[in-house]
Design an enzyme around this catalytic site. Structure first.
Site, mmCIF file in Angstrom:
data_model
loop_
_atom_site.group_PDB
_atom_site.id
_atom_site.type_symbol
_atom_site.label_atom_id
_atom_site.label_comp_id
_atom_site.label_asym_id
_atom_site.label_seq_id
_atom_site.Cartn_x
_atom_site.Cartn_y
_atom_site.Cartn_z
ATOM 1 N N CYS A 193 0.139 3.726 2.843
ATOM 2 C CA CYS A 193 0.652 3.172 4.112
ATOM 3 C C CYS A 193 2.127 3.524 4.284
ATOM 4 O O CYS A 193 2.572 3.833 5.389
ATOM 5 C CB CYS A 193 0.493 1.654 4.139
ATOM 6 N N CYS B 147 0.832 -1.211 0.000
ATOM 7 C CA CYS B 147 0.000 0.000 0.000
ATOM 8 C C CYS B 147 0.869 1.265 0.000
ATOM 9 O O CYS B 147 1.605 1.510 0.950
ATOM 10 C CB CYS B 147 -0.907 -0.068 1.231
#
Length: 99
Positions: A26, A23
């Site tokens: 993230c 991600c």
């Protein structure tokens, strides 16, 4: 009691970052959370949970997107939000809802 339950049942606020290795947003959160920890020190615990390695936990807390941040106070969830937040926003949330 599970290890996670023990971790979120602290006297100080506990910020949980549900993330995934793949991600992009993230990855943006990691240095921001480090700054939050540098600012608040021992006033907060920050735990990172990889949703791919902890699917049951992610399902239990209905994590549908990553990153998802949750703030726990004495084991109770007091706040949650998905997406990238800035350092000051996170610090404000921890100090207002976690204390």
């Amino acid at each position: 009691m599970s290890k996670f339950s023990e971790l979120i049942n602290q006297d100080k606020p506990v910020l949980v970052d549900f993330f995934a290795e793949w991600c992009g947003p993230c990855k943006m959160m990691s240095p921001i959370l480090k700054q939050v920890k540098d600012n608040l020190g021992d006033k907060v615990a920050i735990i990172k949970i990889d949703v791919d390695k902890n699917q049951a936990l992610a399902a239990k807390y209905q994590v549908r997107g990553v990153p998802t941040l949750m703030l726990f106070k004495k084991g109770k969830q007091v706040w949650r939000q998905s997406g990238v937040l800035q350092k000051d926003e996170i610090i404000n949330i921890i100090t207002s809802k976690g204390s």
